[in-house]
Design a protein around this motif. Sequence first.
Motif, PDB file in Angstrom:
ATOM      1  N   PRO A 173      34.055 -19.703  -0.402  1.00  8.02           N
ATOM      2  CA  PRO A 173      33.201 -19.724   0.923  1.00  8.02           C
ATOM      3  C   PRO A 173      31.841 -19.304   0.914  1.00  8.02           C
ATOM      4  CG  PRO A 173      35.361 -18.732   1.497  1.00  8.02           C
ATOM      5  CD  PRO A 173      35.132 -18.882  -0.099  1.00  8.02           C
ATOM      6  N   THR A 174      31.036 -20.229   1.253  1.00 14.58           N
ATOM      7  CA  THR A 174      29.578 -19.495   1.267  1.00 14.58           C
ATOM      8  C   THR A 174      28.779 -20.223   2.774  1.00 14.58           C
ATOM      9  OG1 THR A 174      28.840 -21.474   0.044  1.00 14.58           O
ATOM     10  CG2 THR A 174      29.075 -19.380  -1.102  1.00 14.58           C
ATOM     11  N   HIS A 175      27.880 -19.543   3.018  1.00 17.14           N
ATOM     12  CA  HIS A 175      27.167 -19.682   4.245  1.00 17.14           C
ATOM     13  C   HIS A 175      25.836 -19.141   4.052  1.00 17.14           C
ATOM     14  CE1 HIS A 175      29.173 -15.672   4.901  1.00 17.14           C
ATOM     15  NE2 HIS A 175      27.834 -15.299   4.920  1.00 17.14           N
ATOM     16  N   LEU A 176      24.862 -19.261   5.108  1.00 21.71           N
ATOM     17  CA  LEU A 176      23.517 -19.019   5.029  1.00 21.71           C
ATOM     18  C   LEU A 176      23.509 -17.616   5.395  1.00 21.71           C
ATOM     19  CD1 LEU A 176      21.827 -21.958   7.119  1.00 21.71           C
ATOM     20  CD2 LEU A 176      21.867 -21.513   4.664  1.00 21.71           C
ATOM     21  N   THR A 177      22.606 -16.856   4.927  1.00 19.48           N
ATOM     22  CA  THR A 177      22.620 -15.494   5.334  1.00 19.48           C
ATOM     23  C   THR A 177      22.357 -15.057   6.699  1.00 19.48           C
ATOM     24  OG1 THR A 177      21.907 -13.271   4.022  1.00 19.48           O
ATOM     25  CG2 THR A 177      20.101 -14.893   4.531  1.00 19.48           C
ATOM     26  N   VAL A 178      22.853 -13.911   7.074  1.00 19.61           N
ATOM     27  CA  VAL A 178      22.355 -13.213   8.440  1.00 19.61           C
ATOM     28  C   VAL A 178      21.379 -12.017   8.071  1.00 19.61           C
ATOM     29  CG1 VAL A 178      24.748 -14.028   9.431  1.00 19.61           C
ATOM     30  CG2 VAL A 178      24.632 -11.760   8.335  1.00 19.61           C
ATOM     31  N   SER A 179      21.239 -11.609   7.069  1.00 19.79           N
ATOM     32  CA  SER A 179      20.592 -10.537   6.528  1.00 19.79           C
ATOM     33  C   SER A 179      20.566 -10.082   5.154  1.00 19.79           C
ATOM     34  CB  SER A 179      21.234  -9.258   7.147  1.00 19.79           C
ATOM     35  OG  SER A 179      20.579  -8.183   6.457  1.00 19.79           O
ATOM     36  N   ASP A 223       0.853  -1.302  -0.001  1.00 19.41           N
ATOM     37  CA  ASP A 223       0.006   0.031   0.066  1.00 19.41           C
ATOM     38  C   ASP A 223       0.792   1.294   0.201  1.00 19.41           C
ATOM     39  OD1 ASP A 223      -2.142  -1.836   0.113  1.00 19.41           O
ATOM     40  OD2 ASP A 223      -2.650  -1.325   2.065  1.00 19.41           O
ATOM     41  N   ASN A 224       2.248   1.024   0.338  1.00 18.55           N
ATOM     42  CA  ASN A 224       2.725   2.297   0.417  1.00 18.55           C
ATOM     43  C   ASN A 224       3.816   2.345  -0.717  1.00 18.55           C
ATOM     44  OD1 ASN A 224       2.276   3.989   3.063  1.00 18.55           O
ATOM     45  ND2 ASN A 224       2.245   1.882   3.680  1.00 18.55           N
ATOM     46  N   GLY A 225       3.780   1.532  -1.769  1.00 16.92           N
ATOM     47  CA  GLY A 225       4.635   1.430  -2.624  1.00 16.92           C
ATOM     48  C   GLY A 225       5.977   0.978  -2.769  1.00 16.92           C
ATOM     49  N   TYR A 226       6.226  -0.071  -1.698  1.00 15.96           N
ATOM     50  CA  TYR A 226       7.537  -0.844  -1.812  1.00 15.96           C
ATOM     51  C   TYR A 226       7.363  -2.355  -2.566  1.00 15.96           C
ATOM     52  CZ  TYR A 226       9.011   1.993   2.219  1.00 15.96           C
ATOM     53  OH  TYR A 226       9.477   2.956   3.120  1.00 15.96           O
ATOM     54  N   PHE A 227       8.434  -2.553  -3.092  1.00 15.10           N
ATOM     55  CA  PHE A 227       8.556  -3.824  -3.937  1.00 15.10           C
ATOM     56  C   PHE A 227       9.127  -4.955  -3.187  1.00 15.10           C
ATOM     57  CE2 PHE A 227       8.355  -0.434  -7.205  1.00 15.10           C
ATOM     58  CZ  PHE A 227       7.110  -0.688  -7.926  1.00 15.10           C
ATOM     59  N   TYR A 228       8.439  -5.882  -3.189  1.00 15.91           N
ATOM     60  CA  TYR A 228       8.860  -7.342  -2.399  1.00 15.91           C
ATOM     61  C   TYR A 228      10.234  -7.698  -3.197  1.00 15.91           C
ATOM     62  CZ  TYR A 228       8.665 -11.872  -0.066  1.00 15.91           C
ATOM     63  OH  TYR A 228       9.018 -13.042   0.481  1.00 15.91           O
ATOM     64  N   ILE A 229      11.531  -8.124  -2.616  1.00 18.72           N
ATOM     65  CA  ILE A 229      12.475  -8.573  -3.434  1.00 18.72           C
ATOM     66  C   ILE A 229      13.007  -9.571  -2.597  1.00 18.72           C
ATOM     67  CG2 ILE A 229      14.198  -6.922  -2.144  1.00 18.72           C
ATOM     68  CD1 ILE A 229      14.384  -7.532  -5.978  1.00 18.72           C
ATOM     69  N   HIS A 230      13.267 -10.762  -3.450  1.00 22.09           N
ATOM     70  CA  HIS A 230      13.662 -12.054  -2.914  1.00 22.09           C
ATOM     71  C   HIS A 230      15.204 -11.984  -2.767  1.00 22.09           C
ATOM     72  CE1 HIS A 230       9.634 -13.037  -4.159  1.00 22.09           C
ATOM     73  NE2 HIS A 230       9.592 -13.463  -2.998  1.00 22.09           N
ATOM     74  N   THR A 231      15.796 -11.970  -1.799  1.00 24.83           N
ATOM     75  CA  THR A 231      17.428 -11.742  -1.582  1.00 24.83           C
ATOM     76  C   THR A 231      17.908 -13.175  -1.391  1.00 24.83           C
ATOM     77  OG1 THR A 231      17.100 -11.077   0.771  1.00 24.83           O
ATOM     78  CG2 THR A 231      17.536  -9.364  -0.770  1.00 24.83           C
ATOM     79  N   PRO A 232      18.998 -13.507  -1.691  1.00 23.36           N
ATOM     80  CA  PRO A 232      19.525 -14.920  -1.817  1.00 23.36           C
ATOM     81  C   PRO A 232      19.732 -15.563  -0.321  1.00 23.36           C
ATOM     82  CG  PRO A 232      21.255 -13.531  -2.326  1.00 23.36           C
ATOM     83  CD  PRO A 232      20.222 -12.647  -2.180  1.00 23.36           C
ATOM     84  N   ILE A 233      19.551 -16.732   0.150  1.00 21.86           N
ATOM     85  CA  ILE A 233      19.586 -17.471   1.306  1.00 21.86           C
ATOM     86  C   ILE A 233      21.148 -17.803   1.494  1.00 21.86           C
ATOM     87  CG2 ILE A 233      18.949 -19.492   2.895  1.00 21.86           C
ATOM     88  CD1 ILE A 233      16.440 -17.590   2.062  1.00 21.86           C
ATOM     89  N   ILE A 234      21.620 -18.214   0.353  1.00 21.66           N
ATOM     90  CA  ILE A 234      22.989 -18.910   0.443  1.00 21.66           C
ATOM     91  C   ILE A 234      23.852 -17.407  -0.023  1.00 21.66           C
ATOM     92  CG2 ILE A 234      25.056 -20.150  -0.887  1.00 21.66           C
ATOM     93  CD1 ILE A 234      22.709 -21.999  -1.107  1.00 21.66           C
ATOM     94  N   THR A 235      24.891 -16.931   0.705  1.00 17.45           N
ATOM     95  CA  THR A 235      25.805 -15.924   0.284  1.00 17.45           C
ATOM     96  C   THR A 235      27.160 -15.916   0.625  1.00 17.45           C
ATOM     97  OG1 THR A 235      25.888 -14.517   2.452  1.00 17.45           O
ATOM     98  CG2 THR A 235      23.819 -14.428   1.287  1.00 17.45           C
ATOM     99  N   GLY A 236      27.889 -15.255  -0.026  1.00 17.98           N
ATOM    100  CA  GLY A 236      29.393 -15.235   0.240  1.00 17.98           C
ATOM    101  C   GLY A 236      29.746 -14.043   1.187  1.00 17.98           C
ATOM    102  N   THR A 237      28.997 -13.041   1.248  1.00 20.29           N
ATOM    103  CA  THR A 237      29.162 -12.014   2.436  1.00 20.29           C
ATOM    104  C   THR A 237      28.701 -12.053   3.811  1.00 20.29           C
ATOM    105  OG1 THR A 237      27.453 -10.791   1.464  1.00 20.29           O
ATOM    106  CG2 THR A 237      29.556 -10.348   0.542  1.00 20.29           C
TER     107      THR A 237
END
Length: 472
Positions: free
Chosen positions: A194-200, A148-162
């Motif tokens: 090296p990769t891990h599960l995302t913290v954010s 309702d406030n004009g934000y788009f839902y974005i799917h960010t990765p679960i597996i990351t390198g950062t």
Amino acid sequence: MNLRIVDVLKKEPTQNIQISGWVRSFRGGRFIALNDGSCMQSIQVVVDEEKVKEEVIANISTGASLCVKGDLVESMGSGQKTEIQANDIQIIGIAKPEDVQQSILQPKKHSLEKLREQAHIRMRTNLFGAVFRIRHHMAYAIHKYFNDNGYFYIHTPIITGTDAEGAGETFRVTTLPVGTKEEVSNENDFFGKPTHLTVSGQLEAELAALALGKAYTFGPTFRAENSNTTRHLAEFWMIEPELAFADIHDNMNLGEDFLKYLIQYAKDHCSEDLAFLNDRALKEEQQLPKDKRNEFSLLERMQMVLDHDFERITYSEAIDILLQSKPHKKKKFKFPVEWGIDLQSEHEKFLVEKHFKKPVIIVDYPAAIKAFYMRENSDGKTVAAMDILFPGIGEIIGGSQREERHDVLERKCKEFNVPKEAIWWYLDTRKFGTVPHAGFGLGFERLMMFVTGMTNIRDVIPFPRTPNNAEF
Ligand code: 4AD
Ligand code: MG
């Protein structure tokens, strides 16, 4: 076709309806309390021996699942307006009384610990039915607010390198056999690094905001912090809005407006379940010594958040208040107070529950205790970070204005030992029309604790993951 019990309970008497659900209790060989999970309330089904076969009646017991066809009539008994006169009952699945007796389905009071051990069936109880219906409504409200406030839902990765937060509390993701030389060196691993599960999901959400203007993520996040507390999970859900052309003040306004919207939404859409949780908490607290009881009920605490502007203070002001406080002067704080410390939950509790008695937003934290991406203030010592603290919860939101200046960000990466190879794409966005932007993370389960009054975070997520616990 089955009707939902929540809808049937609102109907005027009518003939030939069908419902399905689980037996909560069966009294006197005649009265079934049937619940289908659509709402807290069960419906009374009256069994007529002339219409329902003996062997069917013999299998109606607590926990069994049934399909009932019958007429909705005015109830003669007290306690319910209408009930169902069954014309036909089909047993879908039996539940043997000796099995039920071993389980939490046995209608008596069970401890929350016991209920957690049987999390596979705890949603069948009134308490957890209420909690997880509310959880659904809150998730929906979050998407609705942003849509309702004009934000788009974005799917960010679960597996990351950062490691966005730089706290190093990550879970490794690897296909290499444990303990081999390759595993230790990360050579030849699935992703070639090296990769891990995302913290954010923040860093990627920023990329989205720097293209779409307003974006948000809402997904699972993982932290291997070994803190076995009532407020931490190893797997939790986080909502992270990110706003371009915005500063820390826009961010604070968004956080306050968002939280108030969600709490109002719960009051408007979950009133039956909230009333149950409110009464339950009052009863539980009567068992506690007076000083351990909440000054205000669940519904009162929710109303207080709606009725007050959140207090906004700087970190330095918060430290001054703590230094002037009784617990500090009487050496009652476990962690000593001085400028530069990370505020501990005892300090946050004092500020929110004793000093201001309402939600507090703290801004401008020392740079050294916050993440590398937070925008450096002109004093060179602090960053434009903000935490929102809630009564009974502590930190519910953590966020900041982001460092949009390429040179400053590059320097911060060096100071925080964030390798450029891992984050080059993040730095890159500061070269192509960089803009001030800000965002935050709301811990979904912390919100759920506030809205349900549950005091252990393990009781607001269906299947909690915590140290030594990944059952179900
Ligand atoms: O303050 P945090 O660590 O902030 C971030 O991760 C930022 N990247 C968010 C952002 O700016 N987009 O975490 C955000 C919130 C906390 O305020 C808390 O509510 C929740 O996530 N949280 C946890 N909830 C449950 N279990 C844990 N272990 C949590 N750690 C953080
Ligand atoms: Mg934080």
